[in-house]
Design an enzyme around this catalytic site. Structure first.
Site, mmCIF file in Angstrom:
data_model
loop_
_atom_site.group_PDB
_atom_site.id
_atom_site.type_symbol
_atom_site.label_atom_id
_atom_site.label_comp_id
_atom_site.label_asym_id
_atom_site.label_seq_id
_atom_site.Cartn_x
_atom_site.Cartn_y
_atom_site.Cartn_z
ATOM 1 C CB ILE A 58 2.355 5.993 -3.099
ATOM 2 C CG1 ILE A 58 3.292 6.847 -3.949
ATOM 3 C CG2 ILE A 58 1.706 4.883 -3.925
ATOM 4 C CD1 ILE A 58 4.522 6.101 -4.447
ATOM 5 C CB CYS A 59 -2.614 5.141 -0.362
ATOM 6 S SG CYS A 59 -3.939 6.031 -1.178
ATOM 7 N NE ARG A 60 -6.798 -0.613 -1.890
ATOM 8 C CZ ARG A 60 -7.120 -1.371 -0.848
ATOM 9 N NH1 ARG A 60 -6.706 -2.607 -0.773
ATOM 10 N NH2 ARG A 60 -7.859 -0.888 0.117
ATOM 11 C CG MET A 86 0.931 1.638 -5.076
ATOM 12 S SD MET A 86 2.436 1.963 -6.045
ATOM 13 C CE MET A 86 2.767 0.360 -6.783
#
Length: 107
Positions: A58-60, A86
């Protein structure tokens, strides 16, 4: 590389949610139960990853985590990229929390 949407990721049994964002992003808010290993530290902390579990990176927005998934897959992990990161997780109405359990935000 396999992509996974937020709802599917949230429902994966025994998935290891790997948040690869920067510390300031993590502090603002993250998925409950996620483990924070910034992308820049992943090489030196790879031993913390469970070889026997599905990893959802997961990242932005999904760009950094896509690169992480590519590397992890080459290393033999069952790794998947969270599509939309996210931002999409929060847009789907899934919880975003801070370390103290209070509601968080996506930074």
């Amino acid at each position: 590389m396999a992509d996974v949407d937020p709802r599917t990721a949230a429902d994966l049994p025994d998935a290891f949610l790997l948040d690869v964002r920067e510390p300031v992003e993590w502090i603002a808010g993250h998925a409950p139960g996620a483990v924070h290993i910034p992308m820049a530290e992943l090489g030196s902390r790879q031993q913390e990853l469970p070889a026997e579990r599905t990893i959802v990176a997961i990242c932005r927005s999904g760009m950094r985590s896509a690169a992480v998934v590519e590397a992890l897959t080459r290393a033999g992990y069952d790794a998947h990229n969270l599509v939309g990161g996210m931002h999409e997780w929060a847009a789907e109405g899934l919880p975003v929390v801070r370390d103290d359990g209070a509601p968080g935000v996506v930074a």
